[in-house]
Design an enzyme around this catalytic site. Sequence first.
Site, mmCIF file in Angstrom:
data_model
loop_
_atom_site.group_PDB
_atom_site.id
_atom_site.type_symbol
_atom_site.label_atom_id
_atom_site.label_comp_id
_atom_site.label_asym_id
_atom_site.label_seq_id
_atom_site.Cartn_x
_atom_site.Cartn_y
_atom_site.Cartn_z
ATOM 1 N N LYS A 177 73.825 22.418 35.479
ATOM 2 C CA LYS A 177 75.043 22.986 34.836
ATOM 3 C C LYS A 177 75.283 24.428 34.885
ATOM 4 C CE LYS A 177 78.205 23.013 31.679
ATOM 5 N NZ LYS A 177 78.397 22.776 30.500
ATOM 6 N N LYS A 245 78.123 32.729 27.207
ATOM 7 C CA LYS A 245 76.495 32.187 26.715
ATOM 8 C C LYS A 245 75.856 31.372 27.775
ATOM 9 C CE LYS A 245 75.890 27.989 25.657
ATOM 10 N NZ LYS A 245 76.051 26.831 25.039
#
Length: 293
Positions: A177, A245
């Site tokens: 990811k 984030k």
Amino acid sequence: MSIESKGKVAFIGLGVMGYPMAGYLQQKGYQVCVYNRTLSKAEAWAKQHTGRYAATPAEAAAGADLVFICVGNDDDVRSVAYGVDGVLATMQPDSVLIDHTTASAELARELSTACLAQGVGFLDAPVSGGQAGAENGVLTVMLGGEPAAFAKAETAIMSYARCAKLLGPAGSGQLAKMVNQICIAGVVQGLAEALNFAQHAGLDGAAVVEVISQGAAQSWQMQNRYKTMLDGKYDFGFAVDWMRKDLGIALNEARKNGSHLPLTALVDQFYSEVQQLGGGRWDTSSLLARLKK
């Protein structure tokens, strides 16, 4: 296939991603019990999908064959996984915990160890495709964990995915990811600069994209975001706050493994400028807005 034959699952976290993902599981014939920090959202989900909701993660996970988590960050995952009210308090041996949260690889390895200690399987399974992908059931899922755990969970995951691939041991899904977000950051910045250049050059940005999207410059971001970027509309999609984030996780991991991410670090700073413009909840394509300030 009957509902009973597909078994019981729990879904923890009903945000813009988790809400529709849990819905697809119920639609595909699983008996779903959900938990959400804001109880009213869990009640609404249960009413809409004729499912069940629980007052704690532990209650939702009791008796479930598969337990899914989709929350905000590492600390949020820990808050629903551990303790007397966490899912691990009631998960049965041979069940599987699947964490769809985009979190750190370190957390994935930590959870894998905790699950192993009580005979529970674990998969870190961050997703790509955004809110639209979740709502349309076409997410891409990157997984880390043991093949046996993946075999138990794959069919359920495919309820809301078009691609799900096991990439290695625990943590591999989160690392993949990070690769995904690194790629997106660079592409969106390039697209923002290109559209800004086109407008300054007096070109019709939409017409230019119509042509170049048929060639080597084509990308998902170009195809799906150029119109809203040219219109200055960003009140949708994957929020800048979330992207920062994710990029922070990737940059932290890069410091650990010795890789260099100069472009990613630069784009992360550009996103901080968007936040300063009040765009923390804007879509990530809002990088164009900082060029027009």
